[in-house]
Design an enzyme around this catalytic site. Structure first.
Site, PDB file in Angstrom:
ATOM      1  N   GLY A  34      -1.060  -8.443 -13.017  1.00 19.75           N
ATOM      2  CA  GLY A  34      -0.724  -7.302 -13.671  1.00 19.75           C
ATOM      3  C   GLY A  34      -1.181  -5.966 -12.810  1.00 19.75           C
ATOM      4  N   GLY A  61       6.531  -4.919  -4.934  1.00 17.79           N
ATOM      5  CA  GLY A  61       7.076  -6.363  -4.166  1.00 17.79           C
ATOM      6  C   GLY A  61       6.832  -7.622  -6.001  1.00 17.79           C
ATOM      7  CG  HIS A  62       4.175  -7.492  -9.154  1.00 19.77           C
ATOM      8  ND1 HIS A  62       2.789  -6.834  -8.344  1.00 19.77           N
ATOM      9  CD2 HIS A  62       3.134  -8.847  -8.839  1.00 19.77           C
ATOM     10  CE1 HIS A  62       1.911  -7.146  -9.183  1.00 19.77           C
ATOM     11  NE2 HIS A  62       2.159  -8.645  -8.490  1.00 19.77           N
ATOM     12  CE  LYS A 122      -0.520  -9.394  -1.536  1.00 22.38           C
ATOM     13  NZ  LYS A 122      -1.463  -9.730  -1.032  1.00 22.38           N
ATOM     14  CG  ASP A 123      -0.903 -13.859  -3.354  1.00 22.56           C
ATOM     15  OD1 ASP A 123      -2.104 -13.719  -2.335  1.00 22.56           O
ATOM     16  OD2 ASP A 123      -0.556 -13.648  -3.802  1.00 22.56           O
ATOM     17  NE  ARG A 141      -8.664  -7.871  -4.092  1.00 19.76           N
ATOM     18  CZ  ARG A 141      -8.303  -9.574  -5.107  1.00 19.76           C
ATOM     19  NH1 ARG A 141      -6.660 -10.147  -5.259  1.00 19.76           N
ATOM     20  NH2 ARG A 141      -8.997 -10.645  -6.106  1.00 19.76           N
TER      21      ARG A 141
HETATM   22  O1  PAF Z   1      -0.394 -13.885  -7.405  1.00 18.00           O
HETATM   23  C1  PAF Z   1      -0.856 -13.918  -8.924  1.00 18.00           C
HETATM   24  O2  PAF Z   1      -1.058 -12.538  -8.791  1.00 18.00           O
HETATM   25  C2  PAF Z   1      -1.927 -14.895  -9.555  1.00 18.00           C
HETATM   26  O3  PAF Z   1      -2.978 -15.532  -8.805  1.00 18.00           O
HETATM   27  C3  PAF Z   1      -1.867 -15.906 -10.694  1.00 18.00           C
HETATM   28  C4  PAF Z   1      -0.398 -16.489  -9.791  1.00 18.00           C
HETATM   29  C5  PAF Z   1      -0.464 -14.632 -11.398  1.00 18.00           C
HETATM   30  C6  PAF Z   1      -2.253 -17.227 -11.299  1.00 18.00           C
HETATM   31  O4  PAF Z   1      -3.078 -16.016 -11.970  1.00 18.00           O
END
Ligand code: PAF
Length: 301
Positions: free
Chosen positions: A31, A36-37, A170-171, A208
């Protein structure tokens, strides 16, 4: 757009959609959505008949209770962004729904989700060990983080049973860990890592960022400046050890930051690159605190 809070109801709905021959794209999130999402939703919509987005602040992937309680929870605003973006289904379970009710007979299995100590759930006892993929960077500074990610992502995959799934680059370490988990557990799902979206000053979009103060926000571009500096130094032949020293100096000039790590690694194995010439798929990865906010970013080239 349909919103589900119950696993059983979501499963039953998706079963009927699958029976009609529809393909499913899945975007897992916590959330506090941003552009980006939405780019992940867009990527899913381009390739699938139905797009499912999960919104779940997963308590078991936070190793710091303050980080968990500060994590923004904005379900209504998130849904207001997802509907016009064409998302078909939102899955927003509680911690109790995901992990089952807390067992009062076993106090050691109780956990609170940080934001609301009265919300308890049964903490899973299963443990993922991602070996050398998690001994570095995020895994080193956030012990247990990837175990929590592995458990929730595999559980979400089992619930949604998508054809394709979309994760932000990014992750980077999360993508590497999920890729490996999908191989080891035999998930028949296509993994699509998607490019990082950036603000005009280069700051990587992140949930964040909204916790940064008005004074901190303009300073945050220092991270992307550090990454671009490191990239140009490497490409001009500076040895990785010297590039790391330069990045330490770069952050030393901005006392609002506390650099946690800067690593030069292979984007797939995540192991350090020590040789002078950058490899194909070299990743520059940073984590730094700006005030109380922990930011991560990377560049792959
Ligand atoms: O990247 C995220 O937002 C979280 O790590 C994920 C993949 C939703 C797992 O909780």
């Amino acid at each position: 757009m349909q919103i589900f809070h119950s696993i059983a109801e979501l499963r039953s709905y998706l079963r009927s959609q699958r029976q009609e021959g529809k393909t499913i794209g899945f975007v897992p999130t916590m959330g506090a959505l941003h552009e980006g999402h939405l780019s992940l939703i867009e990527a899913s919509k381009a390739q699938n008949d139905l797009t499912v987005c999960s919104i779940f602040v997963n308590p078991i992937q936070f190793n710091n209770p303050d980080d968990l309680s500060r994590y923004p929870r904005t379900l209504d605003a998130d849904c207001a962004m997802l509907a016009p973006a064409g998302c078909d289904v939102v899955f927003a379970p509680s911690a109790e729904e995901m992990y089952g009710p807390a067992q009062t007979s076993d106090r050691s299995s109780l956990s609170s989700d940080g934001s609301n100590p009265s919300v308890a759930y049964a903490k899973p006892i299963l443990k993922f060990d991602f070996g050398e993929l998690e001994r570095v960077m995020e895994g080193q500074f956030r012990p247990g983080h990837f175990n929590g990610v592995g458990i929730v992502v595999s559980k979400l995959f089992n619930i949604v049973q998508p054809d394709r799934t979309y994760f932000g680059q990014k992750d980077l370490q999360q993508v590497a860990v999920v890729r490996r988990m999908m191989i080891d557990l035999g998930f028949q799902i296509e993994l699509h890592p998607c490019p990082t979206l950036r603000e005009a000053d280069g700051l990587a979009m992140s949930s964040r960022n909204r916790n940064l103060t008005a004074e901190e926000r303009p300073l945050a571009s220092h991270i992307f400046k550090g990454l671009t500096l490191a990239k140009s130094l490497l490409l001009s032949g500076t040895p990785p050890s010297e590039v790391k020293q330069e990045i330490n100096l770069h952050f030393g000039k901005e006392p609002a930051f506390r650099l946690e790590y800067f690593e030069i690694v292979n984007a797939y194995t995540l192991q350090p690159i020590d040789s002078q010439a950058p490899e194909d798929q070299t990743a520059l990865c940073i984590a730094a605190y700006l005030g109380k906010v922990r930011l991560i970013d990377n560049l792959v080239f």
